[in-house]
Design an enzyme around this catalytic site. Structure first.
Site, PDB file in Angstrom:
ATOM      1  N   CYS A  30      45.052  32.933  35.123  1.00 39.42           N
ATOM      2  CA  CYS A  30      44.645  34.331  35.120  1.00 39.42           C
ATOM      3  C   CYS A  30      44.323  34.787  36.536  1.00 39.42           C
ATOM      4  CB  CYS A  30      43.422  34.544  34.222  1.00 39.42           C
ATOM      5  SG  CYS A  30      41.881  33.892  34.916  1.00 39.42           S
ATOM      6  N   PRO A  34      43.755  24.729  41.189  1.00 35.87           N
ATOM      7  CA  PRO A  34      43.252  25.706  42.175  1.00 35.87           C
ATOM      8  C   PRO A  34      42.183  26.580  41.519  1.00 35.87           C
ATOM      9  CG  PRO A  34      45.362  26.434  41.311  1.00 35.87           C
ATOM     10  CD  PRO A  34      45.074  25.114  40.658  1.00 35.87           C
ATOM     11  N   ASP A  38      40.714  28.363  36.339  1.00 33.52           N
ATOM     12  CA  ASP A  38      41.980  27.944  36.926  1.00 33.52           C
ATOM     13  C   ASP A  38      42.748  29.211  37.285  1.00 33.52           C
ATOM     14  OD1 ASP A  38      44.547  27.040  37.481  1.00 33.52           O
ATOM     15  OD2 ASP A  38      44.518  25.489  35.932  1.00 33.52           O
ATOM     16  N   HIS A  39      42.944  29.446  38.581  1.00 38.41           N
ATOM     17  CA  HIS A  39      43.561  30.697  39.023  1.00 38.41           C
ATOM     18  C   HIS A  39      45.029  30.793  38.624  1.00 38.41           C
ATOM     19  CE1 HIS A  39      43.182  34.422  41.033  1.00 38.41           C
ATOM     20  NE2 HIS A  39      42.246  34.045  41.890  1.00 38.41           N
ATOM     21  N   ARG A  40      45.604  29.688  38.124  1.00 38.50           N
ATOM     22  CA  ARG A  40      46.986  29.741  37.669  1.00 38.50           C
ATOM     23  C   ARG A  40      47.120  30.451  36.325  1.00 38.50           C
ATOM     24  NH1 ARG A  40      48.271  23.424  37.894  1.00 38.50           N
ATOM     25  NH2 ARG A  40      46.245  23.503  36.833  1.00 38.50           N
TER      26      ARG A  40
END
Length: 462
Positions: A436, A256, A432-434
């Site tokens: 940070c 994501p 990758d929004h996972r």
């Protein structure tokens, strides 16, 4: 009497299972020395020359330019001892020569290694209900079993057994992985290879049929459902280009990602580069803008180490990595490649410039090794060389971050309270929004932009 030795495509490392023949370096009837390259092949990682562990006369070649061979398939046969000029100059006796050299690619180099590989091939062949046919003694193109869907030997896994307890006729880990990713049950497929061996083409056809199941008729593969168009050109997704396509598709499926960007005044950065090159003189290493940006990136990752990471989806963990192996995107005739600068955080700006220059030249000539194209933890993407300002690139899976750099162009800019013409660049950061949130991503990009606008900020950060 001469002993005919068969040399098969060796294990090229990095989990590679097949390679495409780019060009032959020897002819049938030619005398070759031990460790002389006999063929140039392209893998999913790089173009490499394959050396032969035997010295003698080439009696046969297997495969033509463009054919794809699996690891363990025959490449050439060599009549050892057929010509006195083929003897080893080092004075090794015949017994030592029969054992082959010790200077070949992974999985090759000694007769013992060859025997072990052949033993595995025979064991797997028996397990799937067929024996591998002996290679013909005359030169000729590879058979369909050695084409793009050819398989490398590996024992079948227990979870792929037939309902009656027998093994599934598939020996390629690549085929198993593709089937798993596409949600296919290999036990339901009928192989088109020798004795029902399931090939990659069988999996691709089944996946196409599954994708087209929602169309009228339900059983027509999607590719076959569309009529051919006059003049259309089809380019096979294989080798480096195929590997890149698969990696980008996987990145889009799994990560994501999000992107933020900012404009920065790069006038001072260009002035600093000019001063550094002037101080180094003609004999010194030329500092490129990319090298300066690489140095800034390593400093930014030192402040935000959570971005030098990857996500272990199987265990549900974020893995923060101790070293920065910095990849940079390079466009070549064979497609997009990402050479990797190892331990970039430990290198000076001049060392970064020298290594980037070396890897760039290797990329242009197709001389990059698989090791130089893998293991990256963060990517620097200079798409400004294409004359564009911005981009939202796809992350280089499994990395968690990529800094994009647009072209540096003269633009109106407010400088010291007055409107002036400055050298402006757009910077983008895809992450990758996972691993940070937006605050961390924004802080990283802001630090990079500040260093670009005022290189003294970088000195303060050291």
């Amino acid at each position: 009497m001469a002993a005919v030795k068969e040399f098969t495509l060796p294990d090229l490392g990095e989990g590679l299972t097949e390679a495409e023949i780019v060009r032959w370096l020897v002819e049938v009837g030619e005398v070759v020395a031990v460790d002389q390259p006999v063929v140039e092949v392209e893998t999913a990682k790089a173009v490499v020359e394959v050396p032969c562990p035997y010295g003698g006369v080439v009696t046969a070649r297997y495969g033509a330019q463009g054919d794809t061979l699996a690891v363990g398939r025959p490449l050439v046969t060599v009549a050892v001892g057929a010509d006195p000029s083929a003897e080893q100059p080092s004075g090794k006796d015949t017994a030592a020569e029969d054992e082959g050299s010790g200077n070949v690619l992974v999985g090759y180099g000694t007769q013992a290694a060859v025997s072990r590989r052949r033993a595995r091939v025979r064991a797997v062949s028996a397990a799937v209900g067929h024996e591998t046919a002996a290679a013909p003694s005359t030169a000729g193109p590879a058979t369909s079993a050695a084409g793009p869907a050819a398989n490398t030997a590996e024992p079948p896994r227990g979870d792929l057994a037939h309902p009656d307890g027998g093994p599934v006729a598939v020996i390629s880990p690549l085929v198993r992985r593709i089937a798993r990713e596409k949600g296919l049950d290999l036990r339901t497929l009928t192989g088109s290879g020798p004795d029902g061996l399931i090939l990659r083409a069988d999996v691709d056809r089944a996946a196409s049929a599954l994708a087209g199941a929602g169309t009228e008729g339900g059983s027509v593969p999607a590719a076959a459902a569309r009529p051919a168009v006059d003049g259309e050109v089809r380019v096979p997704l294989r080798g480096i280009r195929g590997a890149v396509a698969e990696k980008l598709a996987r990145s889009r499926r799994e990560i994501p990602d999000a992107t933020c960007w900012v404009d920065a005044d790069a006038t001072a950065l260009l002035a600093a580069r000019a001063a550094m090159n002037a101080a180094a003189g003609e004999a010194g290493t030329r500092i490129s803008v990319l090298a300066l940006l690489a140095r800034i990136v390593t400093a930014a990752l030192a402040r935000h180490p959570e971005l030098n990471a990857a996500v272990d989806t199987a265990r549900g963990e974020i893995v923060r990595l101790p070293a920065v192996h910095l990849g940079f995107a390079a466009q070549t005739d064979r497609g997009l490649v990402v050479p990797v600068v190892r331990d970039a955080q430990a290198r000076t700006t001049a060392e970064l410039a020298a290594e980037i220059a070396r890897l760039t030249e290797a990329a242009r000539t197709g001389a990059l090794t698989p090791a130089e194209l893998t293991g990256g933890t963060f990517t620097l993407n200079n798409y400004g060389v294409f004359g564009v300002d911005g981009s939202t690139p796809i992350l280089n899976h499994p990395e968690a971050g990529m800094l994009g750099v647009g072209r540096i162009a003269a633009k109106p800019w407010v400088h010291q309270g007055e409107l002036a013409v400055r050298q402006v660049v757009q910077l983008s950061f895809t992450f990758d929004h996972r691993v940070c949130d937006g605050g961390t991503a924004g802080g990283f990009l802001r630090f990079v932009a500040d260093c670009v606008q005022d290189p003294a900020v970088l000195l303060a950060a050291v």
